[in-house]
Scaffold this motif. Structure first.
Motif, PDB file in Angstrom:
ATOM      1  N   THR A  57      -2.762   7.423 -12.425  1.00  0.00           N
ATOM      2  CA  THR A  57      -2.290   7.882 -11.085  1.00  0.00           C
ATOM      3  C   THR A  57      -1.856   7.253  -9.947  1.00  0.00           C
ATOM      4  O   THR A  57      -3.497   6.450 -10.256  1.00  0.00           O
ATOM      5  CB  THR A  57      -2.909   9.308 -11.307  1.00  0.00           C
ATOM      6  N   ASN A  58      -1.194   7.159  -9.010  1.00  0.00           N
ATOM      7  CA  ASN A  58      -1.464   6.279  -8.122  1.00  0.00           C
ATOM      8  C   ASN A  58      -1.295   7.596  -6.983  1.00  0.00           C
ATOM      9  O   ASN A  58      -0.437   8.395  -6.313  1.00  0.00           O
ATOM     10  CB  ASN A  58      -0.405   5.379  -7.907  1.00  0.00           C
ATOM     11  N   TYR A  59      -2.320   6.437  -5.596  1.00  0.00           N
ATOM     12  CA  TYR A  59      -2.139   7.432  -4.477  1.00  0.00           C
ATOM     13  C   TYR A  59      -2.232   6.242  -3.589  1.00  0.00           C
ATOM     14  O   TYR A  59      -2.300   5.059  -4.002  1.00  0.00           O
ATOM     15  CB  TYR A  59      -3.015   8.086  -3.803  1.00  0.00           C
ATOM     16  N   THR A  60      -1.399   6.430  -2.677  1.00  0.00           N
ATOM     17  CA  THR A  60      -1.104   5.503  -1.229  1.00  0.00           C
ATOM     18  C   THR A  60      -1.239   6.204  -0.392  1.00  0.00           C
ATOM     19  O   THR A  60      -0.541   7.639   0.026  1.00  0.00           O
ATOM     20  CB  THR A  60       0.542   4.878  -1.601  1.00  0.00           C
ATOM     21  N   MET A  61      -1.801   5.646   0.583  1.00  0.00           N
ATOM     22  CA  MET A  61      -2.524   6.236   1.732  1.00  0.00           C
ATOM     23  C   MET A  61      -2.753   5.539   3.165  1.00  0.00           C
ATOM     24  O   MET A  61      -3.340   4.787   2.980  1.00  0.00           O
ATOM     25  CB  MET A  61      -3.669   6.708   1.379  1.00  0.00           C
ATOM     26  N   SER A  62      -2.290   6.360   3.560  1.00  0.00           N
ATOM     27  CA  SER A  62      -1.886   5.176   5.488  1.00  0.00           C
ATOM     28  C   SER A  62      -2.372   6.452   6.861  1.00  0.00           C
ATOM     29  O   SER A  62      -1.915   7.502   6.470  1.00  0.00           O
ATOM     30  CB  SER A  62      -0.689   4.615   5.671  1.00  0.00           C
ATOM     31  N   PHE A  68       3.912   4.975   6.502  1.00  0.00           N
ATOM     32  CA  PHE A  68       5.389   4.675   5.721  1.00  0.00           C
ATOM     33  C   PHE A  68       6.108   6.646   6.282  1.00  0.00           C
ATOM     34  O   PHE A  68       5.250   7.552   6.249  1.00  0.00           O
ATOM     35  CB  PHE A  68       5.157   5.174   4.560  1.00  0.00           C
ATOM     36  N   THR A  69       7.161   6.846   5.848  1.00  0.00           N
ATOM     37  CA  THR A  69       8.106   8.126   6.005  1.00  0.00           C
ATOM     38  C   THR A  69       8.640   8.614   4.241  1.00  0.00           C
ATOM     39  O   THR A  69       7.702   7.727   3.628  1.00  0.00           O
ATOM     40  CB  THR A  69       8.955   8.169   6.969  1.00  0.00           C
ATOM     41  N   ARG A  70       8.571  10.097   4.370  1.00  0.00           N
ATOM     42  CA  ARG A  70       9.519  10.489   2.819  1.00  0.00           C
ATOM     43  C   ARG A  70      10.467   9.607   2.779  1.00  0.00           C
ATOM     44  O   ARG A  70      10.341   9.855   1.037  1.00  0.00           O
ATOM     45  CB  ARG A  70       9.632  11.975   3.435  1.00  0.00           C
ATOM     46  N   THR A  77      -4.355   1.067   6.059  1.00  0.00           N
ATOM     47  CA  THR A  77      -3.738   1.614   3.782  1.00  0.00           C
ATOM     48  C   THR A  77      -4.981   1.294   3.164  1.00  0.00           C
ATOM     49  O   THR A  77      -5.129  -0.129   3.074  1.00  0.00           O
ATOM     50  CB  THR A  77      -2.728   1.117   4.046  1.00  0.00           C
ATOM     51  N   ILE A  78      -4.264   1.417   1.136  1.00  0.00           N
ATOM     52  CA  ILE A  78      -5.255   2.370   0.517  1.00  0.00           C
ATOM     53  C   ILE A  78      -4.213   2.137  -0.516  1.00  0.00           C
ATOM     54  O   ILE A  78      -3.044   3.235  -0.414  1.00  0.00           O
ATOM     55  CB  ILE A  78      -6.714   2.412   0.616  1.00  0.00           C
ATOM     56  N   LEU A  79      -4.067   1.228  -1.149  1.00  0.00           N
ATOM     57  CA  LEU A  79      -3.300   1.767  -2.484  1.00  0.00           C
ATOM     58  C   LEU A  79      -4.920   2.052  -3.694  1.00  0.00           C
ATOM     59  O   LEU A  79      -5.608   1.019  -4.320  1.00  0.00           O
ATOM     60  CB  LEU A  79      -2.590   0.539  -3.068  1.00  0.00           C
ATOM     61  N   LEU A  80      -4.749   3.390  -4.315  1.00  0.00           N
ATOM     62  CA  LEU A  80      -5.391   3.598  -5.436  1.00  0.00           C
ATOM     63  C   LEU A  80      -4.619   3.894  -6.914  1.00  0.00           C
ATOM     64  O   LEU A  80      -3.560   4.688  -6.774  1.00  0.00           O
ATOM     65  CB  LEU A  80      -6.355   4.556  -4.843  1.00  0.00           C
ATOM     66  N   GLU A  81      -5.102   3.315  -7.944  1.00  0.00           N
ATOM     67  CA  GLU A  81      -4.590   3.900  -9.205  1.00  0.00           C
ATOM     68  C   GLU A  81      -5.837   4.336 -10.176  1.00  0.00           C
ATOM     69  O   GLU A  81      -6.471   3.202 -10.720  1.00  0.00           O
ATOM     70  CB  GLU A  81      -3.274   2.600  -9.151  1.00  0.00           C
ATOM     71  N   PHE A  82      -6.151   5.643 -10.808  1.00  0.00           N
ATOM     72  CA  PHE A  82      -6.353   5.574 -12.094  1.00  0.00           C
ATOM     73  C   PHE A  82      -5.615   5.494 -12.601  1.00  0.00           C
ATOM     74  O   PHE A  82      -5.144   6.236 -13.136  1.00  0.00           O
ATOM     75  CB  PHE A  82      -6.903   6.859 -11.940  1.00  0.00           C
ATOM     76  N   THR A  83      -6.307   5.300 -14.735  1.00  0.00           N
ATOM     77  CA  THR A  83      -6.128   4.528 -15.754  1.00  0.00           C
ATOM     78  C   THR A  83      -7.254   4.770 -16.369  1.00  0.00           C
ATOM     79  O   THR A  83      -8.121   4.775 -16.551  1.00  0.00           O
ATOM     80  CB  THR A  83      -5.291   3.371 -15.408  1.00  0.00           C
ATOM     81  N   PHE A 112       1.142   9.713  -1.001  1.00  0.00           N
ATOM     82  CA  PHE A 112       2.169   9.836  -1.589  1.00  0.00           C
ATOM     83  C   PHE A 112       1.312   9.306  -2.830  1.00  0.00           C
ATOM     84  O   PHE A 112       0.684   8.765  -2.890  1.00  0.00           O
ATOM     85  CB  PHE A 112       3.353   8.448  -1.820  1.00  0.00           C
ATOM     86  N   LYS A 113       1.802  10.609  -4.589  1.00  0.00           N
ATOM     87  CA  LYS A 113       0.537  10.311  -5.270  1.00  0.00           C
ATOM     88  C   LYS A 113       1.857  10.210  -6.592  1.00  0.00           C
ATOM     89  O   LYS A 113       2.989  11.303  -6.058  1.00  0.00           O
ATOM     90  CB  LYS A 113      -0.103  11.458  -5.435  1.00  0.00           C
ATOM     91  N   THR A 114       1.620   9.852  -7.405  1.00  0.00           N
ATOM     92  CA  THR A 114       2.357   9.605  -8.764  1.00  0.00           C
ATOM     93  C   THR A 114       1.700   9.297  -9.718  1.00  0.00           C
ATOM     94  O   THR A 114       0.649   8.842  -9.794  1.00  0.00           O
ATOM     95  CB  THR A 114       3.330   8.810  -8.842  1.00  0.00           C
TER      96      THR A 114
END
Length: 216
Positions: free
Chosen positions: A184-189, A123-125, A194-200, A166-168
């Protein structure tokens, strides 16, 4: 909830760009970070191998891997009614995506980590800006949304041809109880993975030093 027809990391959040017009101004703040205090994590780490795609993840050692059934039993006994609704909603979204879900929990700090390994998508900006809009749109449709205050703390994209991150960070507060937590979300490719991480967690921590060590 309907099954997703396209399984990708963006499909978790992107519902419709048209439906997100009312929050489109967030795309202008993709690299803006509001001033907020974060805590430093200890240096001890544990390596976790995601057999779905061969990715190696480094997490603080305080997080323990849970089965889906064990995790469901845990949140049913620990979370408030509002938190449980939100977590169940989030887990349903993740399980409907193609790939494999990994769940971790820290008993002492009552914090969780979810990692979704999915089929690859670069994915792009511009995609990240749309994703930010869609995350915000999705937040507006959470269960009992009127009982929550939601604040975007930060959103940042870093990407090259070979790797995208991409971090939010979002802050959630229950209006009645004043109970507060952060996601805290990290989308990484990278490397066709590709992985999606989420810390709560109740207290915001900076996990960049861990996540950026991920081996794809």
């Amino acid at each position: 909830m309907n099954k997703f027809t396209t399984y990708s990391i963006l499909a978790l959040f992107i519902i419709s760009i048209v439906a997100c017009k009312e929050i489109a101004n967030e795309t202008q703040d993709i690299n803006k970070t509001d001033a907020i205090e974060t805590s430093s994590e200890p240096s001890a780490t544990t390596t976790h191998f995601l057999e779905y795609n061969g990715v190696k993840i480094y997490l603080p050692s305080r997080y323990e891997l849970y089965s889906y059934v064990k995790y469901q039993s845990l949140i049913d006994s620990l979370l408030t009614k509002q938190e449980y609704k939100m977590e169940s909603y989030r887990l349903n979204q993740l399980t409907e995506m193609d790939g494999k879900l990994y769940l971790f929990y820290d008993q002492d700090k009552k914090a969780s980590v979810s990692i979704k390994a999915t089929p690859h998508i670069a994915f792009t900006r511009e995609d990240a800006q749309e994703l930010l809009n869609s995350i915000s749109y999705d937040n507006q449709n959470l269960p009992d949304r009127n009982k929550l205050e939601i604040e975007k703390v930060s959103a940042k994209f870093n990407g090259t041809v070979n790797q995208q991150v991409f971090k939010t960070v979002y802050k959630f507060s229950e209006k009645k109880t004043k109970n507060t937590w952060y996601q805290t979300n990290y989308t990484m490719s990278s490397n066709k993975k590709t992985i999606l991480l989420e810390f709560t967690e109740a207290q915001l921590n900076d996990y960049d030093s861990y996540i950026l060590k991920t081996i794809f």
